[in-house]
Design an enzyme around this catalytic site. Structure first.
Site, PDB file in Angstrom:
ATOM      1  N   HIS A 110      11.522  -4.691  10.598  1.00  0.00           N
ATOM      2  CA  HIS A 110      10.138  -4.751  10.117  1.00  0.00           C
ATOM      3  C   HIS A 110       9.284  -3.870  11.041  1.00  0.00           C
ATOM      4  O   HIS A 110       8.398  -4.358  11.736  1.00  0.00           O
ATOM      5  CB  HIS A 110       9.648  -6.195  10.077  1.00  0.00           C
ATOM      6  CG  HIS A 110       8.446  -6.425   9.195  1.00  0.00           C
ATOM      7  ND1 HIS A 110       8.430  -7.345   8.165  1.00  0.00           N
ATOM      8  CD2 HIS A 110       7.216  -5.870   9.185  1.00  0.00           C
ATOM      9  CE1 HIS A 110       7.238  -7.339   7.569  1.00  0.00           C
ATOM     10  NE2 HIS A 110       6.474  -6.456   8.176  1.00  0.00           N
ATOM     11  N   ASN A 154      11.996  -3.872   5.738  1.00  0.00           N
ATOM     12  CA  ASN A 154      10.748  -4.267   5.109  1.00  0.00           C
ATOM     13  C   ASN A 154       9.946  -3.010   4.778  1.00  0.00           C
ATOM     14  O   ASN A 154       9.611  -2.221   5.668  1.00  0.00           O
ATOM     15  CB  ASN A 154       9.900  -5.136   6.043  1.00  0.00           C
ATOM     16  CG  ASN A 154       8.577  -5.522   5.370  1.00  0.00           C
ATOM     17  OD1 ASN A 154       8.557  -6.329   4.459  1.00  0.00           O
ATOM     18  ND2 ASN A 154       7.478  -4.907   5.802  1.00  0.00           N
ATOM     19  N   GLU A 155       9.657  -2.825   3.511  1.00  0.00           N
ATOM     20  CA  GLU A 155       8.704  -1.832   3.030  1.00  0.00           C
ATOM     21  C   GLU A 155       8.884  -0.422   3.597  1.00  0.00           C
ATOM     22  O   GLU A 155       8.011   0.084   4.316  1.00  0.00           O
ATOM     23  CB  GLU A 155       7.277  -2.295   3.319  1.00  0.00           C
ATOM     24  CG  GLU A 155       6.916  -3.587   2.629  1.00  0.00           C
ATOM     25  CD  GLU A 155       5.419  -3.870   2.675  1.00  0.00           C
ATOM     26  OE1 GLU A 155       4.683  -3.202   3.420  1.00  0.00           O
ATOM     27  OE2 GLU A 155       4.982  -4.758   1.948  1.00  0.00           O
ATOM     28  N   GLU A 364       6.607 -11.325  -0.306  1.00  0.00           N
ATOM     29  CA  GLU A 364       5.274 -11.445   0.313  1.00  0.00           C
ATOM     30  C   GLU A 364       4.233 -11.431  -0.776  1.00  0.00           C
ATOM     31  O   GLU A 364       4.329 -10.659  -1.728  1.00  0.00           O
ATOM     32  CB  GLU A 364       4.946 -10.260   1.236  1.00  0.00           C
ATOM     33  CG  GLU A 364       5.520 -10.342   2.609  1.00  0.00           C
ATOM     34  CD  GLU A 364       5.159  -9.126   3.472  1.00  0.00           C
ATOM     35  OE1 GLU A 364       4.033  -8.602   3.350  1.00  0.00           O
ATOM     36  OE2 GLU A 364       6.030  -8.710   4.249  1.00  0.00           O
TER      37      GLU A 364
HETATM   38  C1  BG6 Z   1       2.905  -5.848   4.215  1.00  0.00           C
HETATM   39  C2  BG6 Z   1       3.713  -5.986   5.463  1.00  0.00           C
HETATM   40  O1  BG6 Z   1       2.634  -4.490   4.060  1.00  0.00           O
HETATM   41  O2  BG6 Z   1       1.681  -6.418   4.120  1.00  0.00           O
HETATM   42  C3  BG6 Z   1       3.123  -6.905   6.508  1.00  0.00           C
HETATM   43  O3  BG6 Z   1       5.038  -6.288   5.222  1.00  0.00           O
HETATM   44  C4  BG6 Z   1       1.623  -6.776   6.494  1.00  0.00           C
HETATM   45  O4  BG6 Z   1       3.688  -6.598   7.727  1.00  0.00           O
HETATM   46  C5  BG6 Z   1       1.130  -7.236   5.134  1.00  0.00           C
HETATM   47  O5  BG6 Z   1       0.986  -7.454   7.517  1.00  0.00           O
HETATM   48  C6  BG6 Z   1      -0.363  -7.210   4.968  1.00  0.00           C
HETATM   49  O6  BG6 Z   1      -0.863  -5.949   5.273  1.00  0.00           O
HETATM   50  P1  BG6 Z   1      -2.018  -5.774   6.357  1.00  0.00           P
HETATM   51  O7  BG6 Z   1      -2.108  -4.321   6.572  1.00  0.00           O
HETATM   52  O8  BG6 Z   1      -3.226  -6.353   5.715  1.00  0.00           O
HETATM   53  O9  BG6 Z   1      -1.565  -6.526   7.545  1.00  0.00           O
END
Ligand code: BG6
Length: 464
Positions: A110, A154-155, A364
């Site tokens: 991640h 992750n992503e 998520e």
């Molecule tokens: C996703 C990630 O992009 O979204 C997380 O997997 C991230 O790590 C979450 O925290 C929310 O995005 P942000 O930029 O608002 O923290």
């Protein structure tokens, strides 16, 4: 059939803290944020020391699964020697999950690349691909039998695009060619991890987690349909087609070549590895869709609002000769410019189901918000409404045939939100960062408990 997973999610750098404890080496995020003197995750939510309390609260909140990531920097040192204390930390988390009846759902990467690899070019250097392969093999060896649900990354889009094209994450580059190369290396690493998983006969299933952005168009004109295809390649297909179908989208490679990107890094032997090693399932993180129109004029502009209310409305995605993203005047947007659009999740799950034909997990989904946690209670009715509507979208998609097997709220508790800092809160449980990191369950935590315990029956259902 396995039970539906009702859980919540975190990531190592964002919650663990203990950035230099028990043999952990420096990650690219440690180095970047320290160097820039920006808010960082040195302490974060201190999950490293408080994981037992956090996991117990998940259990008491009705959840049956916990998605978290392993930090490469805790597991191997600069010489790739195994750090037993790092292994023991994650073994303890898994034991704790089992003690409380939670299914561990593990992300192998991640975003917290060891800094010594970043210094040698990070994801632009093919050596990182093989270092990643060696790292995951160590993890497989040590954790075989402990974990049923594994994900390689992750992503990829988020860390690669933000790091190499948008330029708001380390290493802050803004270059399409570098982006293409980094993206390719990550997708090759994904396939190599799956190959190792199969060759080592590791128990469980392996997938990848993608920042899923279903694409809608402003109309159905041929130009708009073409723009939607470009947007889908940009946002989704290069990860999902490559991981689930074993094929890098051909039209995307051709377009990039025509635009002058040297794609000669794609080798036939790598393509065979990609073709033969596809995922067992897909993890889809859903925050919003993208509404697009055909590209009109001007240079590529990519702006992510990391300033919250001070930057509201400044986000922009225009890819020259590809597409432009537009805001929907009928939609509500957060202070960070994220559209609130549950129907995108319903539509997206159905599309992914029809196209990829593998089990899906919503790995998520959540709402970032400014919240005052100092008076001991957080009445987050806006989050309850957001989660209700998105879980409703999943239940609708399931009824329409999508094979969805689990749902994870982002995030289990408040944590460090990368460039948005700790003030952008997503947690079901508040962390009072100014008062000894005290944990305070929010109203949504109790609401979600009922959802988990009733297996979704308590959701207010709506047709979308
Ligand atoms: C996703 C990630 O992009 O979204 C997380 O997997 C991230 O790590 C979450 O925290 C929310 O995005 P942000 O930029 O608002 O923290």
């Amino acid at each position: 059939m396995n039970k539906f997973l009702w859980g919540s999610a975190t990531a190592s750098y964002q919650c663990e803290g203990a950035w230099q404890e028990d043999g952990k080496i420096e990650s690219m995020w440690d180095s970047y944020l320290h160097e820039k003197q920006l808010e960082n995750g040195d302490i974060a939510s201190d999950h490293y020391h408080r994981y037992e309390e956090d996991i117990r609260m998940m259990k008491e909140g009705g959840q049956n699964a916990y998605r978290f990531s392993l930090s490469w920097c805790r597991i191997l040192d600069e010489n790739e020697k195994v750090n037993e204390k790092g292994i023991e930390f994650y073994k303890s988390i898994i034991r704790c999950c089992r003690k409380y009846g939670l299914e561990p759902f593990v992300t192998l990467y991640h975003w917290d690349l060891p800094q010594y690899l970043e210094a040698k070019g990070g994801w632009l250097n093919k050596e990182t691909v093989y270092a990643y392969e060696r790292y995951v093999k160590v993890v497989f060896e040590y954790f075989n039998g402990d974990i049923q649900y594994w994900t390689t990354f992750n992503e990829p889009r988020w860390f690669i695009f933000n790091g190499y094209w948008i330029g708001n994450y380390p290493p802050e580059k803004k270059d399409k060619s570098l982006t293409a190369k980094g993206a390719y290396h990550v997708m090759l690493s994904n396939a190599l991890a799956i190959r190792a998983f199969k060759e080592m006969k590791i128990s469980g299933q392996i997938g990848i987690v993608h920042s899923y952005t279903p694409i809608d168009g402003v109309d159905e004109s041929p130009a708009c349909l073409q723009a939607m295809r470009f947007a889908d390649n940009y946002c989704n297909n290069w990860v999902l087609d490559t991981a689930a179908l074993g094929q890098i989208p051909k039209d995307m490679v051709e377009k990039l070549s025509k635009e002058g990107v040297d794609m000669s890094f794609i080798l036939e032997e790598d393509e065979n590895i990609i073709k033969e090693n596809v995922v067992d399932f897909l993890g889809l993180n859903y925050y919003a869709r993208a509404l697009v129109k055909p590209y009109t004029t001007g240079e590529t502009e990519l702006i992510v609002n990391n300033k919250g209310k001070a930057g509201k409305g400044t986000s922009k995605t225009i890819i020259k000769n590809w597409f432009e993203q537009v805001m929907d005047p009928n939609s509500e947007y957060t202070e960070w410019d994220t559209e609130i659009y549950p129907k995108g999740l319903q539509d997206g799950l159905i599309r992914a189901h029809l196209k990829y034909k593998v089990p899906l997990f919503v790995t998520e989904n959540g709402l970032g918000f400014y919240e005052d946690v100092s008076n001991g209670c957080v009445d987050d009715v806006y989050r309850i409404s957001f989660l209700n509507d998105h879980i409703n979208a999943i239940l609708n998609a399931k009824e329409l045939g999508a094979d969805v097997r689990g749902y994870f709220v982002w995030s289990s508790f408040d944590l460090y939100s990368w460039k948005n800092g700790c003030e952008k809160r997503y947690g079901l449980v508040a962390v009072d960062f100014d008062n000894n990191l005290v944990r305070i369950p929010k109203k949504s935590y109790f609401w979600y408990k009922e959802v988990c315990e009733s297996e979704g029956q308590s959701i207010v259902r709506k047709k979308l």
